[in-house]
Write an enzyme that holds these catalytic residues in place. Sequence first.
Site, PDB file in Angstrom:
ATOM      1  CB  SER A  52      -1.032  -0.147   1.488  1.00 36.09           C
ATOM      2  OG  SER A  52      -0.302   0.192   2.437  1.00 36.09           O
ATOM      3  CG  HIS A 112      -1.031  -5.478   4.714  1.00 34.03           C
ATOM      4  ND1 HIS A 112      -0.435  -4.504   5.751  1.00 34.03           N
ATOM      5  CD2 HIS A 112      -0.587  -4.938   3.263  1.00 34.03           C
ATOM      6  CE1 HIS A 112      -0.027  -3.688   5.193  1.00 34.03           C
ATOM      7  NE2 HIS A 112       0.807  -3.914   3.148  1.00 34.03           N
ATOM      8  CD  GLU A 170       0.038  -1.985   9.227  1.00 38.15           C
ATOM      9  OE1 GLU A 170       0.114  -1.410  10.266  1.00 38.15           O
ATOM     10  OE2 GLU A 170       0.704  -1.527   7.910  1.00 38.15           O
ATOM     11  CD  GLU A 176       2.459  -5.192   7.685  1.00 38.02           C
ATOM     12  OE1 GLU A 176       1.573  -4.860   8.609  1.00 38.02           O
ATOM     13  OE2 GLU A 176       2.824  -4.151   6.815  1.00 38.02           O
ATOM     14  CG  ASP A 188      -1.841   2.023   8.513  1.00 36.53           C
ATOM     15  OD1 ASP A 188      -2.444   2.777   8.176  1.00 36.53           O
ATOM     16  OD2 ASP A 188      -0.535   2.156   7.916  1.00 36.53           O
ATOM     17  CD  GLU A 212       1.293   3.967   9.766  1.00 43.90           C
ATOM     18  OE1 GLU A 212       1.458   3.847  10.867  1.00 43.90           O
ATOM     19  OE2 GLU A 212       1.061   3.499   8.580  1.00 43.90           O
ATOM     20  CG  ASP A 214       2.470   5.022   6.142  1.00 46.16           C
ATOM     21  OD1 ASP A 214       3.745   5.506   5.179  1.00 46.16           O
ATOM     22  OD2 ASP A 214       1.524   3.913   5.780  1.00 46.16           O
ATOM     23  CE  LYS A 221       5.703   2.181   5.555  1.00 45.69           C
ATOM     24  NZ  LYS A 221       4.351   2.842   4.674  1.00 45.69           N
ATOM     25  CG  HIS A 268       7.365  -3.791   9.355  1.00 46.25           C
ATOM     26  ND1 HIS A 268       6.501  -5.365   9.786  1.00 46.25           N
ATOM     27  CD2 HIS A 268       6.253  -2.935   9.391  1.00 46.25           C
ATOM     28  CE1 HIS A 268       5.431  -4.853   9.014  1.00 46.25           C
ATOM     29  NE2 HIS A 268       5.283  -3.861   9.809  1.00 46.25           N
ATOM     30  CE  LYS A 308       2.918   0.133  10.174  1.00 47.83           C
ATOM     31  NZ  LYS A 308       2.171   0.541   9.370  1.00 47.83           N
TER      32      LYS A 308
HETATM   33  P1  PGA Z   1       3.162  -1.173   2.889  1.00 43.60           P
HETATM   34  O1  PGA Z   1       1.874  -1.248   4.757  1.00 43.60           O
HETATM   35  O2  PGA Z   1       4.225  -1.669   3.580  1.00 43.60           O
HETATM   36  O3  PGA Z   1       2.722  -2.049   2.190  1.00 43.60           O
HETATM   37  O4  PGA Z   1       3.030  -0.243   2.450  1.00 43.60           O
HETATM   38  C1  PGA Z   1       2.595  -0.488   5.877  1.00 43.60           C
HETATM   39  C2  PGA Z   1       2.021   0.295   5.941  1.00 43.60           C
HETATM   40  O5  PGA Z   1       1.075   0.710   5.505  1.00 43.60           O
HETATM   41  O6  PGA Z   1       2.116   1.044   7.069  1.00 43.60           O
HETATM   42 ZN    ZN Z   2       0.710   3.178   6.873  1.00 45.49          ZN
END
Ligand code: PGA
Ligand code: ZN
Length: 417
Positions: free
Chosen positions: A40, A151, A160, A201, A238, A279, A306, A331, A359, A382
């Site tokens: 995503s 996911h 999430e 995840e 999230d 998030e 994010d 990230k 991650h 996370k």
């Molecule tokens: P992604 O998801 O690694 O698939 O982008 C993680 C997130 O959205 O925080």
């Molecule tokens: Zn996110």
Amino acid sequence: KIQFIKAREVFDSRGNPTVEVDVHLTDGSWGRASVPSGASTGDKEAVELRDGGKRLKGQGVLTAVKNVNTEIDSLLADQSPFDQARVDALMIEADGTANKERLGANAILGVSMAVARAAANSLNIPLYRYLGGVDLELPLPFFNVINGGKHADSGIDVQEFLITPIGASNFRIGLEMVADTYHTLKKMLKDKGLETAVGDEGGFAPRLKSTEEALSLLVEAIETAGYEPGKDIAIAMDPAASEFSSDGVYNFEGKKLTSDQMISYYQEIVGKYPIISIEDGLSEHDWDGFKKLTEVLGDRIQLVGDDIFVTNPEIFQEGIDKGIANSILIKLNQIGTVSESIAAIKMARKNNYTTMISHRSGETGDTFIADFAVAMNAGQIKTGSIARSERVEKYNQFLRIEEELGNSAKMAHFDVK
Ligand code: PGA
Ligand code: ZN
């Protein structure tokens, strides 16, 4: 000095190819790192260079590997591995694009992280020491125990559902509390005839009807495991709302909602459940909504950006100026170098934003972000659930670091508002 750099194509936790890099120094030490990959992803993330064509459904990374083995190898030959900022700046300049699309953010980040590892190895100190020095703190971990969105096929719109042991006095105890809750949740799901297979995840991916059903399950699991929701263990979410929004409309749980309706919804659930952090509650394109969300809920809970900030210091500064969110997700592969990730963290600190290291949904066994989170005193991380080794290995790395730090080890405190 850097002697030579060797990259190769390896595979990530979703069976997709990714870049692994070895950086060799003239003193004989070396460092290795591999690059994760999101599902995503934010629109403005640095570009992950993929080969296209037929091989591996176009997902191959041989071009990125070649860029490391030829151009970047020559560029960095004889450079000091201890000057991370210069190494990263040289690659950014050589790439020459705003989003690292020429050499590939996967190529550049792999080298950036492997250089830091090689430097730490050369000094014979752990990576978290090399990047962070002394006075280090372990982050509060957020475990993604129910997976939805992109996911998993659970049919839940929210991507999430995370639990975090805010009452834990140290990392190991926190991990134990979460393990108890995780196993309790698994049994609960089984007893209810729900799926206990896990998503990308490592969180469960049961077919649930709604977000509230997931939240209730979590509260019940925390209680049944013997902990007090909101005091010992709290909940974070999230939604990754960019994924279920289009043209300003949120397609959420069978309804078409406006930004204002989403905000009211979040207000309602924050009042009902022990949620301390949300998030990407709104889309990365909905800056006005995100600002409003921050005004309405920002003094009650943590609001993490994010996809809206993509760890990009320039975009983040714009967000800060506009009063968007009060926390940033970090990230490394969203921006593509260690140095720029550090810049984003420093910017957050200066502006009273909290930071959560993250991650990606596609991961490798590399535990770089665990050391990085400690080194940066990031406060939060996370990295999935307490299942799937590519996630658990990162949590295990904190156990090792906590053991090494001994009496000086402390865990970051979360200010529940
Ligand atoms: P992604 O998801 O690694 O698939 O982008 C993680 C997130 O959205 O925080
Ligand atoms: Zn996110």
